[in-house]
Design a protein around this motif. Structure first.
Motif, PDB file in Angstrom:
ATOM      1  N   UNK A 148       0.851  -1.192   0.000  1.00 12.21           N
ATOM      2  CA  UNK A 148       0.000   0.000   0.000  1.00 12.21           C
ATOM      3  C   UNK A 148       0.886   1.242   0.000  1.00 12.21           C
ATOM      4  N   UNK A 149       1.122   1.779  -1.193  1.00 14.99           N
ATOM      5  CA  UNK A 149       1.956   2.968  -1.283  1.00 14.99           C
ATOM      6  C   UNK A 149       1.297   4.149  -0.581  1.00 14.99           C
ATOM      7  N   UNK A 150      -0.011   4.320  -0.821  1.00 13.30           N
ATOM      8  CA  UNK A 150      -0.772   5.334  -0.096  1.00 13.30           C
ATOM      9  C   UNK A 150      -1.913   4.642   0.633  1.00 13.30           C
ATOM     10  N   UNK A 151      -2.145   5.034   1.867  1.00 14.34           N
ATOM     11  CA  UNK A 151      -3.219   4.435   2.654  1.00 14.34           C
ATOM     12  C   UNK A 151      -3.747   5.524   3.579  1.00 14.34           C
ATOM     13  N   UNK A 152      -4.912   6.054   3.231  1.00 21.85           N
ATOM     14  CA  UNK A 152      -5.563   7.072   4.052  1.00 21.85           C
ATOM     15  C   UNK A 152      -6.680   6.412   4.851  1.00 21.85           C
ATOM     16  N   UNK A 153      -6.703   6.658   6.144  1.00 25.19           N
ATOM     17  CA  UNK A 153      -7.791   6.197   7.003  1.00 25.19           C
ATOM     18  C   UNK A 153      -8.468   7.438   7.577  1.00 25.19           C
ATOM     19  N   UNK A 154      -9.664   7.719   7.071  1.00 26.91           N
ATOM     20  CA  UNK A 154     -10.390   8.930   7.438  1.00 26.91           C
ATOM     21  C   UNK A 154     -11.610   8.560   8.268  1.00 26.91           C
ATOM     22  N   UNK A 155     -11.666   9.045   9.507  1.00 25.32           N
ATOM     23  CA  UNK A 155     -12.820   8.854  10.385  1.00 25.32           C
ATOM     24  C   UNK A 155     -13.563  10.185  10.533  1.00 25.32           C
ATOM     25  N   UNK A 156     -14.878  10.139  10.370  1.00 19.58           N
ATOM     26  CA  UNK A 156     -15.693  11.348  10.436  1.00 19.58           C
ATOM     27  C   UNK A 156     -16.914  11.090  11.295  1.00 19.58           C
ATOM     28  N   UNK A 157     -17.207  12.018  12.200  1.00 20.82           N
ATOM     29  CA  UNK A 157     -18.439  11.990  12.978  1.00 20.82           C
ATOM     30  C   UNK A 157     -19.262  13.211  12.593  1.00 20.82           C
ATOM     31  N   UNK A 158     -20.397  12.971  11.938  1.00 23.95           N
ATOM     32  CA  UNK A 158     -21.304  14.050  11.540  1.00 23.95           C
ATOM     33  C   UNK A 158     -22.393  14.239  12.584  1.00 23.95           C
ATOM     34  N   UNK A 159     -22.832  15.475  12.773  1.00 25.12           N
ATOM     35  CA  UNK A 159     -23.964  15.741  13.654  1.00 25.12           C
ATOM     36  C   UNK A 159     -24.810  16.846  13.040  1.00 25.12           C
ATOM     37  N   UNK A 160     -26.098  16.777  13.289  1.00 29.09           N
ATOM     38  CA  UNK A 160     -27.032  17.767  12.752  1.00 29.09           C
ATOM     39  C   UNK A 160     -28.252  17.831  13.663  1.00 29.09           C
ATOM     40  N   UNK A 161     -28.522  18.983  14.217  1.00 25.35           N
ATOM     41  CA  UNK A 161     -29.686  19.204  15.071  1.00 25.35           C
ATOM     42  C   UNK A 161     -30.473  20.369  14.500  1.00 25.35           C
ATOM     43  N   UNK A 162     -31.781  20.177  14.334  1.00 28.18           N
ATOM     44  CA  UNK A 162     -32.618  21.237  13.777  1.00 28.18           C
ATOM     45  C   UNK A 162     -33.928  21.304  14.561  1.00 28.18           C
ATOM     46  N   UNK A 163     -34.336  22.523  14.880  1.00 33.91           N
ATOM     47  CA  UNK A 163     -35.596  22.733  15.592  1.00 33.91           C
ATOM     48  C   UNK A 163     -36.485  23.633  14.746  1.00 33.91           C
ATOM     49  N   UNK A 164     -37.654  23.113  14.421  1.00 30.78           N
ATOM     50  CA  UNK A 164     -38.627  23.897  13.654  1.00 30.78           C
ATOM     51  C   UNK A 164     -39.657  24.482  14.602  1.00 30.78           C
ATOM     52  N   UNK A 165     -39.729  25.801  14.614  1.00 34.11           N
ATOM     53  CA  UNK A 165     -40.639  26.507  15.504  1.00 34.11           C
ATOM     54  C   UNK A 165     -42.079  26.393  15.004  1.00 34.11           C
ATOM     55  N   UNK A 166     -43.034  26.619  15.880  1.00 32.16           N
ATOM     56  CA  UNK A 166     -44.424  26.692  15.414  1.00 32.16           C
ATOM     57  C   UNK A 166     -44.569  27.800  14.374  1.00 32.16           C
ATOM     58  N   UNK A 167     -45.411  27.571  13.390  1.00 33.68           N
ATOM     59  CA  UNK A 167     -45.654  28.593  12.377  1.00 33.68           C
ATOM     60  C   UNK A 167     -46.202  29.856  13.037  1.00 33.68           C
ATOM     61  N   UNK A 168     -45.664  30.996  12.603  1.00 33.46           N
ATOM     62  CA  UNK A 168     -46.115  32.274  13.155  1.00 33.46           C
ATOM     63  C   UNK A 168     -46.548  33.168  12.005  1.00 33.46           C
ATOM     64  N   UNK A 169     -47.842  33.366  11.894  1.00 32.46           N
ATOM     65  CA  UNK A 169     -48.414  34.186  10.836  1.00 32.46           C
ATOM     66  C   UNK A 169     -47.929  33.737   9.453  1.00 32.46           C
ATOM     67  N   UNK A 170     -47.815  32.431   9.301  1.00 32.00           N
ATOM     68  CA  UNK A 170     -47.424  31.869   8.010  1.00 32.00           C
ATOM     69  C   UNK A 170     -45.935  31.692   7.822  1.00 32.00           C
ATOM     70  N   UNK A 171     -45.111  32.217   8.729  1.00 29.43           N
ATOM     71  CA  UNK A 171     -43.661  32.066   8.619  1.00 29.43           C
ATOM     72  C   UNK A 171     -43.245  30.704   9.177  1.00 29.43           C
ATOM     73  N   UNK A 172     -42.518  29.942   8.381  1.00 26.01           N
ATOM     74  CA  UNK A 172     -41.931  28.671   8.816  1.00 26.01           C
ATOM     75  C   UNK A 172     -40.462  28.917   9.116  1.00 26.01           C
ATOM     76  N   UNK A 173     -40.093  28.774  10.377  1.00 24.80           N
ATOM     77  CA  UNK A 173     -38.749  29.138  10.820  1.00 24.80           C
ATOM     78  C   UNK A 173     -38.102  27.966  11.531  1.00 24.80           C
ATOM     79  N   UNK A 174     -36.821  27.770  11.256  1.00 24.06           N
ATOM     80  CA  UNK A 174     -36.061  26.736  11.952  1.00 24.06           C
ATOM     81  C   UNK A 174     -34.680  27.272  12.285  1.00 24.06           C
TER      82      UNK A 174
END
Length: 808
Positions: free
Chosen positions: A407-433
């Motif tokens: 193995x002339x080149x050997x890359x070992x890449x470890x990645x931990x992804x995270x994603x948190x999203x909060x969608x608020x109650x609609x306010x006068x038609x506006x959808x907000x997160x």
């Protein structure tokens, strides 16, 4: 990290008892006849839940949260119906579907706080449905989408493709695998996308900065590959697929199973591919251009009153030959031959070397593992989404004829992804997160050679996004702050090229350690305005951001599969862009027109420039491996272009489709002389015309039959980065393609199997794509032609056999 996870799970536990007592029910009928439409799918894209209309034309979806959501009703042969519905208690909604030959009712979920129709979304988007049933021969998942307006691919042979959106690629395009950011050393020229093509059903493409939702690297856009929707409640399905392609004798197989029993839904798939050497009229069979794959992927969902949770996993495993294009004086390809322990020779390849599925050297092996969980919790009128995923990318490259397993080149890449999203109650038609997402990443070198240093990376961004639909006007916008930190390790090598310490008397410095931090504010603001039911105007302004990657900051070496020695610059600054998009959509019963124009200005644009020696020739950093040296430098770039699509369905021949599209991009480096004026890897203008016939029913046993023929004209690319021989002009070419297919059914309508026959480059034209890396392979000494040409005529045969079981 532990405090972050503890906080998220605390929020989940607080909402655990929040039950969703809302439901949606109704009937679905034909708008003209009033007849019920059994089999229609009614689905909430934001909630991942739906139902199938029963034999009486009725449907019911239970355990829904309160709030306003987009619901879609879809049935083959009818125009997709979209409706916004406010759920509160037992809600009733009757839907009417109408037959329509034009289809603009695609729903977009990528990059938004909630689902929105493509027609009103101010950000330019493409939606591709049923990618797994694509009607053109393709060898990988990027190849399958590369004919879309504004989308191109950088290729290395037939197996490696990198996506390009409006002239930008590499780390300027974020690829999502079912909403999870894909991380697999995408900075490399010959590093493809590690996603099983057969697992993808739907693709959503954002053409423009997606930094607002995805942070660094989404400067050109975002491509989200999505799995099929859950199957009908109370059913278990299976599917067997086989594909054969004549040019490189590709054999592809896939078997899947899916089910929906009560609160539990699942999907599982195993796929395999293997391909031999591709061929064309001028080169014949191209030595060492085959590949093979074995992939597994699946998910299991649990839907309850409080929301849903999903566990997912995938394993992508590929061995890829890396063609070099070396030839003898008679124009025949050559391969290395070990004469003895210290002597290496080159011999002409034999017919046996060119046939079959043998993969020689150089080659690469990629193993990409992905596991994670996605959760959604209903909290009164709000929605909390949380995702965490782990990815491990093992990339090994082999190029030593004396020891092919080294193995002339050997890359070992470890990645931990995270994603948190909060969608608020609609306010006068506006959808907000609002939310935050990012990743932690570490890369290790385990090979004998070292192209980039070991490093660790951490980044995170917090964002807020809102949108609202008025009577005719739709507004959307948001803001985001990002931070990314990179720490690179020092590496000393001894006289034999092995890692050592600074105290070693033979030690030489390969990489100097450094730390860099990058911060940025991104934003987007846009709107669409419907003048009437036919015409919609769009305008969007977005700021993008990309921090330099490790290859650009610290490269110092050559790896197999490239034709150059790369040198990085640790002082590079982050790229920032400001893009304006303007467009219009015309949609009538028999004609649809879509025009998208853009102007993208990029500060500190990073690109590789070929270096010259003091004598005027190529700069050679390693005389033992004399590849020309390229160094990463920066400039100010401007990209200007657009796409036009016209779809005509002449009345009364509603089964006939005449589709035309044109795409172009002009990419310049500001303040540069002619030889360095144009950006490298800029796609040539492309015009595509297609004549297509669709028939719902042919005879008693053929359904969903189609026939199409198209011509793809790629114009000459005379705007290229010519300095130091980096690029050369590329002549134009035209490719003729055709396809036909249908579903074979019983007289009662039950599908037995689907089949298709598709051909690309029917006239076997000899051409080189401007974005083909093999265009710069060594000169053929017999003909004087430089490089290797693209694939010739290819005919694809495809068969899909579905099985379905109903559980009472």
């Amino acid at each position: 990290m532990k405090y972050f996870l503890l906080g998220v799970w605390t929020m989940l536990l607080m909402a655990w008892s929040a039950s969703a007592q809302n439901s949606l029910s109704g009937t679905v009928t034909d708008s003209e006849s009033g007849e019920t439409l059994p089999g229609t799918t009614v689905y909430f894209p934001d909630l991942h839940v739906g139902a199938t209309v029963d034999g009486d034309g009725k449907y019911e979806i239970k355990n829904l949260p309160r709030g306003t959501f987009l619901v879609e009703a879809d049935l083959t042969g009818y125009s997709r119906k979209l409706a916004k519905i406010t759920l509160e208690g037992e809600t009733h909604l009757d839907l009417e579907l109408s037959y329509s030959v034009t289809e603009m009712g695609d729903v977009v979920i990528t990059g938004n706080t909630g689902s929105v129709t493509r027609q009103v979304n101010p950000v330019p988007t493409i939606v591709i449905n049923n990618l797994s049933g694509i009607e053109s021969p393709s060898t990988n998942v990027i190849d399958a989408i590369a004919q879309q307006p504004g989308i191109s691919q950088i290729t290395t042979g037939s197996g490696i493709s990198k996506p390009v959106i409006r002239g930008l690629g590499f780390n300027r395009v974020v690829v999502l695998n079912n909403n999870v950011r894909q991380e697999g050393q995408q900075w490399g020229d010959e590093h493809g996308t590690e996603i099983d093509q057969y697992s993808v059903n739907r693709v959503e493409i954002i053409k423009g900065p997606g930094s607002l939702m995805y942070g660094s690297d989404a400067m050109a856009g975002v491509i989200n590959f999505l799995a099929p929707k859950p199957v009908e409640e109370g059913t278990i399905t299976a599917e067997l697929m086989g594909n054969y392609q004549t040019n490189n004798h590709l054999q592809g197989y896939s078997a899947s199973t899916a089910g929906s029993l009560g609160e539990v839904h699942w999907l599982g798939r195993v796929s395999s591919k293997r391909a031999g050497n591709f061929q064309n009229a001028l080169d014949g069979k191209v030595y060492n251009s085959g590949f093979e794959e074995l992939n597994f992927n699946g998910n299991a969902d649990l839907h309850r009153k409080w929301g849903f949770t999903r566990l997912f996993a995938s394993s992508f495993n590929q061995t890829m030959a890396l063609p070099e294009g070396e030839r003898d004086s008679l124009g025949n390809f050559v391969r290395p031959l070990v004469v003895n322990d210290s002597t290496l020779d080159e011999v002409t390849v034999t017919p046996a070397d060119l046939s079959g599925y043998t993969i020689g050297i150089p080659r690469q092996m990629i193993n990409h593992l992905r596991i994670g969980t996605e959760n959604q919790v209903f909290i009164k009128n709000s929605l909390l989404s949380f995702m965490v995923a782990f990815q491990q990318n093992r990339r090994r490259e082999f190029g030593d004829p004396f020891d092919p397993s080294a193995t002339e080149l050997y890359f070992l890449l470890n990645t931990l992804n995270y994603n948190v999203r909060f969608r608020f109650p609609d306010y006068k038609g506006w959808q907000t997160s609002t939310g935050l997402n990012g990743m932690w990443q570490s890369n290790q070198n385990r090979g004998e050679e070292f192209l980039i240093p070991q490093y660790s990376l951490w980044d995170g961004g917090i964002f807020a996004f809102t949108q609202k639909s008025f009577d005719r006007l739709h507004l959307a916008g948001g803001v985001r702050f990002d931070h990314r930190g990179i720490a690179s390790q020092t590496l000393w090598l001894d006289g034999d090229g092995a890692p050592t310490g600074v105290t070693d008397s033979t030690a030489s410095l390969k990489f100097a350690g450094f730390e860099r931090n990058f911060n940025n504010v991104s934003a987007s603001l846009g709107g669409s305005y419907s003048l009437n039911e036919v015409l919609t105007l769009k305008l969007n302004l977005a700021r993008g951001f990309r921090s330099p990657n490790l290859a650009e900051l610290a490269s110092n070496g050559r790896h197999e599969g490239t034709f150059r020695y790369e040198v990085g610059d640790p002082d590079l600054r982050p790229e920032t862009s400001l893009q304006t998009d303007a467009g219009l959509i015309v949609n009538t019963e028999h004609l649809s027109i879509e025009l998208s124009l853009f102007d993208n200005s990029i500060q500190n644009f990073i690109f590789a420039e070929k270096l010259r020696s003091v004598t005027g020739g190529d700069s050679i950093s390693d005389p033992g491996d004399p590849a020309p040296t390229f160094k990463f430098v920066q400039g100010r770039a401007n990209l200007l272009g657009g796409e036009l699509a016209v779809d005509l369905h002449p009345h009364p021949l509603d089964w006939l489709h005449i589709e035309n599209s044109f795409a172009f991009v002009n990419a310049n480096l500001a303040g540069q002389p002619d030889s360095t004026r144009f950006l490298p890897f800029t796609p040539a203008p492309r015009l595509r015309s297609e004549l297509r016939a669709d028939f719902d029913k042919v005879g008693k046993c053929l359904r969903s039959a189609f026939f199409k023929v198209d011509v793809a004209w790629t114009l000459a690319q005379n705007r290229f980065y010519s300095a130091y021989g980096t690029e050369t002009a590329t002549p134009g070419y035209a490719l003729l393609n055709a396809a036909l297919g249908a579903d074979l059914t019983t007289r009662s309508g039950r599908k037995l199997f689907s089949f298709s026959i598709a051909a690309s480059n029917l006239l076997d034209a000899s051409y080189q794509s401007h974005l083909s890396r093999l265009k710069y392979a060594p000169v053929n000494l017999l003909t004087g032609r430089t490089g290797v040409f693209n694939m010739g005529r290819n005919i694809s045969l495809r068969l899909v056999v579905p099985l379905e079981f109903r559980v009472k």
